[in-house]
Design a protein around this motif. Structure first.
Motif, PDB file in Angstrom:
ATOM      1  N   ARG A   7       1.575   8.393   7.459  1.00  0.00           N
ATOM      2  CA  ARG A   7       2.176   8.798   6.189  1.00  0.00           C
ATOM      3  C   ARG A   7       1.253   8.469   5.027  1.00  0.00           C
ATOM      4  O   ARG A   7       1.060   9.266   4.122  1.00  0.00           O
ATOM      5  CB  ARG A   7       3.523   8.102   6.008  1.00  0.00           C
ATOM      6  N   THR A   8       0.664   7.253   5.055  1.00  0.00           N
ATOM      7  CA  THR A   8      -0.258   6.866   3.996  1.00  0.00           C
ATOM      8  C   THR A   8      -1.456   7.795   3.959  1.00  0.00           C
ATOM      9  O   THR A   8      -1.888   8.242   2.904  1.00  0.00           O
ATOM     10  CB  THR A   8      -0.738   5.413   4.210  1.00  0.00           C
ATOM     11  N   ARG A   9      -2.020   8.093   5.162  1.00  0.00           N
ATOM     12  CA  ARG A   9      -3.193   8.954   5.223  1.00  0.00           C
ATOM     13  C   ARG A   9      -2.886  10.344   4.678  1.00  0.00           C
ATOM     14  O   ARG A   9      -3.655  10.947   3.944  1.00  0.00           O
ATOM     15  CB  ARG A   9      -3.687   9.038   6.665  1.00  0.00           C
ATOM     16  N   THR A  40      -1.502   7.599 -11.047  1.00  0.00           N
ATOM     17  CA  THR A  40      -1.348   6.447 -11.948  1.00  0.00           C
ATOM     18  C   THR A  40      -1.893   5.183 -11.298  1.00  0.00           C
ATOM     19  O   THR A  40      -2.626   4.411 -11.925  1.00  0.00           O
ATOM     20  CB  THR A  40       0.130   6.260 -12.327  1.00  0.00           C
ATOM     21  N   LEU A  41      -1.552   4.957 -10.038  1.00  0.00           N
ATOM     22  CA  LEU A  41      -2.008   3.763  -9.326  1.00  0.00           C
ATOM     23  C   LEU A  41      -3.521   3.766  -9.146  1.00  0.00           C
ATOM     24  O   LEU A  41      -4.140   2.709  -9.041  1.00  0.00           O
ATOM     25  CB  LEU A  41      -1.317   3.665  -7.970  1.00  0.00           C
ATOM     26  N   GLN A  42      -4.132   4.936  -9.113  1.00  0.00           N
ATOM     27  CA  GLN A  42      -5.576   5.049  -8.913  1.00  0.00           C
ATOM     28  C   GLN A  42      -6.334   5.270 -10.215  1.00  0.00           C
ATOM     29  O   GLN A  42      -7.513   5.621 -10.193  1.00  0.00           O
ATOM     30  CB  GLN A  42      -5.876   6.213  -7.965  1.00  0.00           C
ATOM     31  N   ARG A  43      -5.680   5.030 -11.355  1.00  0.00           N
ATOM     32  CA  ARG A  43      -6.333   5.289 -12.646  1.00  0.00           C
ATOM     33  C   ARG A  43      -7.631   4.502 -12.806  1.00  0.00           C
ATOM     34  O   ARG A  43      -8.613   4.994 -13.368  1.00  0.00           O
ATOM     35  CB  ARG A  43      -5.377   4.956 -13.796  1.00  0.00           C
ATOM     36  N   ALA A  51      -8.139   0.344  -4.955  1.00  0.00           N
ATOM     37  CA  ALA A  51      -8.652   0.173  -3.591  1.00  0.00           C
ATOM     38  C   ALA A  51      -7.526   0.268  -2.567  1.00  0.00           C
ATOM     39  O   ALA A  51      -7.673   0.864  -1.504  1.00  0.00           O
ATOM     40  CB  ALA A  51      -9.365  -1.179  -3.473  1.00  0.00           C
ATOM     41  N   MET A  52      -6.381  -0.291  -2.906  1.00  0.00           N
ATOM     42  CA  MET A  52      -5.249  -0.316  -1.980  1.00  0.00           C
ATOM     43  C   MET A  52      -4.752   1.089  -1.678  1.00  0.00           C
ATOM     44  O   MET A  52      -4.528   1.461  -0.517  1.00  0.00           O
ATOM     45  CB  MET A  52      -4.123  -1.161  -2.591  1.00  0.00           C
ATOM     46  N   PHE A  53      -4.606   1.913  -2.712  1.00  0.00           N
ATOM     47  CA  PHE A  53      -4.059   3.245  -2.517  1.00  0.00           C
ATOM     48  C   PHE A  53      -5.133   4.303  -2.281  1.00  0.00           C
ATOM     49  O   PHE A  53      -4.844   5.493  -2.272  1.00  0.00           O
ATOM     50  CB  PHE A  53      -3.141   3.610  -3.687  1.00  0.00           C
ATOM     51  N   ARG A  54      -6.342   3.840  -2.081  1.00  0.00           N
ATOM     52  CA  ARG A  54      -7.404   4.708  -1.588  1.00  0.00           C
ATOM     53  C   ARG A  54      -7.563   4.503  -0.084  1.00  0.00           C
ATOM     54  O   ARG A  54      -8.301   5.207   0.586  1.00  0.00           O
ATOM     55  CB  ARG A  54      -8.720   4.390  -2.317  1.00  0.00           C
ATOM     56  N   GLY A  55      -6.876   3.478   0.452  1.00  0.00           N
ATOM     57  CA  GLY A  55      -6.923   3.211   1.877  1.00  0.00           C
ATOM     58  C   GLY A  55      -7.927   2.156   2.268  1.00  0.00           C
ATOM     59  O   GLY A  55      -8.153   1.923   3.456  1.00  0.00           O
TER      60      GLY A  55
END
Length: 250
Positions: A7-9, A40-43, A51-55
């Protein structure tokens, strides 16, 4: 090796225009649930959330499938609003600036750290104790025109007179030996590059977390940007961590 679930991927691989218009990302921060967009989280890509939401960093889910972050829930409201607007807006009677500064340091959002400024001077410790200090510095040369960002060369250096801390870092970060780890008196240095941006961010986030979990708190942080050449930027970070230790009678 960390694994990214399906799901994350799938979410992370969606086109930007779809992510902005698609389903929100839901986070459980210390028991407080927030909904926002992936963009927003990757701004700020070199932040912990970027880094977290880039995997690049492992994620944890709660029982309802929300991403879980074990930090101050109510204060995350101000972190998230800053990510949305790039402006820091606090109530007139806000009294938790020091706590918010620590949260900004944890998430490594440089512009927010700068907005919050330097912390107040620390009061001296009692006479039966003293202060142990660990300093972490990062010097990165980044390519201006690379997308994604490329690190031309970076050096991360931990400086402290606590030999046990240096030995612990040396033993715990052995996988980075391939990136030229140099151990000297009072210092452990990691030098590597060229590499992708994620490698540098991953090591920096893990070092900050390792030092914090050893009982140290951030006293202050500084960020300095320079542009020495037309095709590269130099970014310098410096963190000072402190913890109280009791004197041992001789």
């Amino acid at each position: 090796m960390w694994k990214i679930n399906k799901r994350t991927r799938d979410v992370l691989s969606l086109p930007t225009y779809f992510v902005q218009m698609g389903e929100p990302v839901t986070l459980n921060v210390g028991g407080c649930v927030y909904s926002t967009s992936l963009s927003t989280l990757q701004r700020y890509p070199d932040s912990m959330l970027g880094a977290m939401f880039r995997g690049d960093l492992p994620t944890v889910r709660d029982a309802h499938g929300n991403y879980f972050i074990d930090r101050d829930g109510p204060l995350f409201r101000y972190i998230l609003n800053f990510l949305r607007t790039s402006e820091l807006t606090l109530p007139c009677d806000f009294k938790e600036t020091e706590l918010l500064r620590k949260e900004a340091d944890f998430y490594q959002i440089e512009p927010l750290i700068q907005c919050l400024g330097d912390p107040k001077p620390h009061l001296p410790y009692p006479t039966d104790s003293y202060e142990e200090v660990v300093e972490l510095s990062s010097t990165r040369k980044l390519s201006k025109y690379s997308n994604p960002v490329a690190v031309i060369i970076t050096q991360l250096t931990i400086t402290t007179k606590i030999h046990a801390m240096l030995e612990s870092i040396s033993c715990s970060f052995t996988k980075w030996n391939k990136h030229m780890m140099d151990t000297r008196d009072y210092q452990v240095s990691f030098t590597f590059g060229p590499c992708d941006h994620q490698q540098e961010v991953s090591l920096r986030v893990h070092l900050l977390d390792f030092i914090s979990k050893s009982g140290f708190t951030i006293r202050n942080t500084r960020v300095h940007h320079m542009s020495e050449r037309a095709n590269e930027n130099t970014v310098e970070h410096h963190w000072t961590f402190c913890r109280r230790a009791r004197k041992v009678d001789e």
